[in-house]
Design a protein around this motif. Structure first.
Motif, PDB file in Angstrom:
ATOM      1  N   ASP A 311       0.823  -1.201   0.000  1.00 53.10           N
ATOM      2  CA  ASP A 311       0.000   0.000   0.000  1.00 53.10           C
ATOM      3  C   ASP A 311       0.856   1.250   0.000  1.00 53.10           C
ATOM      4  OD1 ASP A 311      -2.361  -1.374  -0.059  1.00 53.10           O
ATOM      5  OD2 ASP A 311      -2.699  -1.293   2.096  1.00 53.10           O
ATOM      6  N   LEU A 312       1.956   1.231   0.757  1.00 55.19           N
ATOM      7  CA  LEU A 312       2.820   2.397   0.846  1.00 55.19           C
ATOM      8  C   LEU A 312       3.453   2.716  -0.496  1.00 55.19           C
ATOM      9  CD1 LEU A 312       3.989   4.492   2.766  1.00 55.19           C
ATOM     10  CD2 LEU A 312       5.826   2.890   3.290  1.00 55.19           C
ATOM     11  N   GLY A 313       3.900   1.683  -1.194  1.00 58.50           N
ATOM     12  CA  GLY A 313       4.524   1.911  -2.490  1.00 58.50           C
ATOM     13  C   GLY A 313       3.539   2.327  -3.554  1.00 58.50           C
ATOM     14  N   ARG A 314       2.287   1.848  -3.438  1.00 54.23           N
ATOM     15  CA  ARG A 314       1.297   2.144  -4.464  1.00 54.23           C
ATOM     16  C   ARG A 314       0.653   3.509  -4.269  1.00 54.23           C
ATOM     17  NH1 ARG A 314      -2.982  -2.437  -5.362  1.00 54.23           N
ATOM     18  NH2 ARG A 314      -3.388  -1.975  -3.169  1.00 54.23           N
ATOM     19  N   ASP A 315       0.472   3.918  -3.032  1.00 52.16           N
ATOM     20  CA  ASP A 315      -0.275   5.136  -2.725  1.00 52.16           C
ATOM     21  C   ASP A 315       0.507   6.054  -1.782  1.00 52.16           C
ATOM     22  OD1 ASP A 315      -2.569   4.132  -4.156  1.00 52.16           O
ATOM     23  OD2 ASP A 315      -2.942   2.847  -2.433  1.00 52.16           O
ATOM     24  N   PRO A 316       1.689   6.524  -2.183  1.00 46.51           N
ATOM     25  CA  PRO A 316       2.489   7.345  -1.257  1.00 46.51           C
ATOM     26  C   PRO A 316       1.814   8.651  -0.883  1.00 46.51           C
ATOM     27  CG  PRO A 316       3.405   7.413  -3.479  1.00 46.51           C
ATOM     28  CD  PRO A 316       2.371   6.349  -3.476  1.00 46.51           C
ATOM     29  N   LEU A 317       1.027   9.221  -1.785  1.00 38.37           N
ATOM     30  CA  LEU A 317       0.399  10.504  -1.471  1.00 38.37           C
ATOM     31  C   LEU A 317      -0.600  10.388  -0.339  1.00 38.37           C
ATOM     32  CD1 LEU A 317      -0.212  12.214  -4.921  1.00 38.37           C
ATOM     33  CD2 LEU A 317       1.561  12.682  -3.244  1.00 38.37           C
ATOM     34  N   PHE A 318      -1.286   9.255  -0.222  1.00 40.02           N
ATOM     35  CA  PHE A 318      -2.253   9.099   0.864  1.00 40.02           C
ATOM     36  C   PHE A 318      -1.548   9.189   2.213  1.00 40.02           C
ATOM     37  CE2 PHE A 318      -4.808   6.879   3.943  1.00 40.02           C
ATOM     38  CZ  PHE A 318      -6.103   7.295   3.644  1.00 40.02           C
ATOM     39  N   PHE A 319      -0.417   8.539   2.316  1.00 38.75           N
ATOM     40  CA  PHE A 319       0.309   8.537   3.585  1.00 38.75           C
ATOM     41  C   PHE A 319       1.079   9.827   3.797  1.00 38.75           C
ATOM     42  CE2 PHE A 319      -0.218   4.178   2.132  1.00 38.75           C
ATOM     43  CZ  PHE A 319      -0.883   3.638   3.215  1.00 38.75           C
ATOM     44  N   LEU A 320       1.485  10.463   2.703  1.00 42.16           N
ATOM     45  CA  LEU A 320       2.218  11.719   2.806  1.00 42.16           C
ATOM     46  C   LEU A 320       1.320  12.856   3.271  1.00 42.16           C
ATOM     47  CD1 LEU A 320       5.048  13.065   2.051  1.00 42.16           C
ATOM     48  CD2 LEU A 320       3.917  13.750  -0.059  1.00 42.16           C
ATOM     49  N   LEU A 321       0.086  12.875   2.750  1.00 44.23           N
ATOM     50  CA  LEU A 321      -0.794  14.023   2.978  1.00 44.23           C
ATOM     51  C   LEU A 321      -2.043  13.700   3.794  1.00 44.23           C
ATOM     52  CD1 LEU A 321      -0.565  15.537  -0.612  1.00 44.23           C
ATOM     53  CD2 LEU A 321       0.808  16.093   1.398  1.00 44.23           C
ATOM     54  N   GLY A 322      -2.264  12.421   4.114  1.00 44.29           N
ATOM     55  CA  GLY A 322      -3.377  12.067   4.978  1.00 44.29           C
ATOM     56  C   GLY A 322      -4.686  11.861   4.274  1.00 44.29           C
ATOM     57  N   GLY A 323      -4.715  11.692   2.979  1.00 45.55           N
ATOM     58  CA  GLY A 323      -5.965  11.468   2.274  1.00 45.55           C
ATOM     59  C   GLY A 323      -5.828  11.741   0.794  1.00 45.55           C
ATOM     60  N   TRP A 324      -6.965  11.688   0.099  1.00 40.82           N
ATOM     61  CA  TRP A 324      -7.003  11.942  -1.324  1.00 40.82           C
ATOM     62  C   TRP A 324      -7.355  13.398  -1.601  1.00 40.82           C
ATOM     63  CZ3 TRP A 324      -4.409   8.183  -2.835  1.00 40.82           C
ATOM     64  CH2 TRP A 324      -4.641   6.880  -2.403  1.00 40.82           C
ATOM     65  N   PRO A 325      -7.157  13.876  -2.817  1.00 46.66           N
ATOM     66  CA  PRO A 325      -7.387  15.302  -3.101  1.00 46.66           C
ATOM     67  C   PRO A 325      -8.771  15.799  -2.714  1.00 46.66           C
ATOM     68  CG  PRO A 325      -6.198  14.304  -4.920  1.00 46.66           C
ATOM     69  CD  PRO A 325      -6.565  13.185  -3.990  1.00 46.66           C
ATOM     70  N   ARG A 326      -9.812  15.008  -2.958  1.00 45.27           N
ATOM     71  CA  ARG A 326     -11.154  15.497  -2.615  1.00 45.27           C
ATOM     72  C   ARG A 326     -11.399  15.488  -1.101  1.00 45.27           C
ATOM     73  NH1 ARG A 326     -12.535  10.476  -4.986  1.00 45.27           N
ATOM     74  NH2 ARG A 326     -13.374   8.954  -3.519  1.00 45.27           N
ATOM     75  N   GLU A 327     -10.594  14.751  -0.355  1.00 48.16           N
ATOM     76  CA  GLU A 327     -10.751  14.681   1.090  1.00 48.16           C
ATOM     77  C   GLU A 327      -9.957  15.771   1.802  1.00 48.16           C
ATOM     78  OE1 GLU A 327     -11.240   9.825   1.449  1.00 48.16           O
ATOM     79  OE2 GLU A 327      -9.249  10.726   1.455  1.00 48.16           O
TER      80      GLU A 327
END
Length: 419
Positions: A311-327
């Motif tokens: 998950d970390l390798g696939r979705d680094p932005l989620f863990f970097l910023l705490g969520g997705w752009p719309r969130e």
């Protein structure tokens, strides 16, 4: 000889076609390393094509002739496009920009944009101090470390280059495929600080940009020790490190992006160099086509969270910023260097290939345009048919890597002489 001619011409043609293909998403990742090889060894493929065509003509393997000529021609065209001059320095620093570089500086810079084989060793050998602590994490028995590269003969330029490695904010470390690069910079008298900042999920964007700024603060505090002018510090990096270099360089006094322990410190830098660093994280998110793997409201990823490596390798932005752009749209805006462009930004050198599977060229162009709009000296160097991470692939022969280094030499020399 007929078989050899076919193999040589066929390989040359195959690699030339691979260099022309620009794929996105999954297929782009699958061919990334072969594509890097195609560009880095382009002179070799060109020679192989010519040899294959010649052997095909001599030994009547006539099908090998057009294959070899076409493969060689495409690769020669690639080398020419990567190594031709551009107007970036003139546009950013004026028509007399070359006069601002002293003969002593020019003596140690690359004389041309590409050589068939470039010796990238400092003479004498540089002083290499490994695992130098630059900050102790409060409440923990843990220190942040860096490697320091210094001229072995003591002749220093007065400039320090603080470098942040790549790795999607989640992997990587200092001293990975950078030794030839640092050897070359040290040969010009520069001091290099190779920084190992903390990664996701240990910290988020606040921690990473804070660590980058701590490196700048440490170098300024120890400037006298290393013969560095504290006003001559350039912050740079590759990929995620290029993003952090831009973000930290453009926000030396930003209240949200500056740790409390640095609020009174001078964190300004005189220049920023970004090798294919993301400039707008919303665009980056869209360009990479991330799949949402975590449902529910945005969460803070901290020390108590243990996401899987997948998950970390696939979705680094989620863990970097705490969520997705719309969130968490404000976090994506806050963490995007393009948000923080202002007339006081340091001069910036942006380097990228136009076949980058990770970072959007449109976003890089947008940052460049915004810097120019507010009269910040900026250069945007784009290498055709060149992939993400190109500079680390066989730089001793790689035309794009050497041409980028040619520009870095001159940018750093101008920063040394900058008032």
């Amino acid at each position: 000889m007929i078989i050899l001619a076919t193999i040589l011409s066929g390989l040359s043609l195959l690699m030339s076609l691979l260099s022309l293909i620009h794929l996105r998403a999954l297929l782009g990742w699958i061919v990334l390393f072969p594509k890097l090889t195609a560009g880095a060894l382009s002179p070799v493929w060109a020679i192989m094509g010519l040899v294959g065509a010649l052997l095909g003509w001599v030994y009547e393997a006539y099908w090998a002739v057009p294959m070899g000529i076409l493969g060689s021609g495409v690769m020669i065209w690639y080398v020419w496009r990567c190594t031709r001059d551009h107007q970036g320095f003139e546009d950013a620093f004026g028509a007399d920009w070359q006069d601002q570089i002293t003969p002593i500086q020019a003596r140690h810079m690359l004389k041309r944009r590409w050589s068939i084989y470039l010796r990238m060793k400092a003479s004498p050998e540089p002083i290499w101090e490994r695992d130098v602590p630059f900050w102790k994490i409060p409440g923990k028995d843990q220190q942040l470390l860096c490697d320091l590269w210094r001229p072995g003969d003591g002749h220093v330029s007065g400039l320090a280059f603080v470098y942040c490695h790549g790795g999607a904010w989640a992997i990587g470390d200092k001293d990975i495929l950078t030794r030839p690069f640092f050897h070359h910079l040290v040969s010009q008298g520069h001091t290099v600080m190779d920084v190992a900042y903390r990664l996701c999920p240990e910290v988020d964007i606040y921690g990473m940009v804070g660590d980058s700024k701590r490196a700048v603060a440490w170098m300024k505090a120890n400037a006298d020790r290393y013969g560095v002018n504290p006003e001559k510090i350039v912050l740079g990096g590759a990929s995620a490190g290029g993003h952090l270099a831009q973000l930290a360089g453009y926000t030396p006094e930003h209240p949200e992006l500056t740790p409390e322990d640095l609020k009174s410190a001078d964190l300004s830098v005189c220049g920023v160099i970004s090798y294919y660093g993301p400039t707008d994280l919303v665009t980056f998110y869209q360009y990479m086509k991330f799949k949402r793997t975590v449902d529910g409201p945005p969460v803070h990823i901290g020390l108590d969270s243990t996401p899987s490596k997948r998950d970390l390798g696939r979705d680094p932005l989620f863990f970097l910023l705490g969520g997705w752009p719309r969130e968490v749209p404000d976090m994506y805006k806050l963490a995007s260097p393009i948000t923080h462009v202002h007339p006081g930004c340091p001069p910036t050198l942006l380097i990228q290939g136009n076949h980058d599977v990770v970072c959007s060229m449109d976003a890089t162009r947008a940052l460049y345009a915004k810097l120019v709009e507010v009269d910040v000296p900026a250069i945007n160097v784009v290498f055709p048919s060149t992939a993400h991470g190109f500079d680390a692939a066989l730089p001793q022969i790689n035309p794009a890597a050497q041409s980028a280094l040619y520009d870095v030499d001159r940018f750093l020399a101008l920063m040394v002489n900058k008032n």
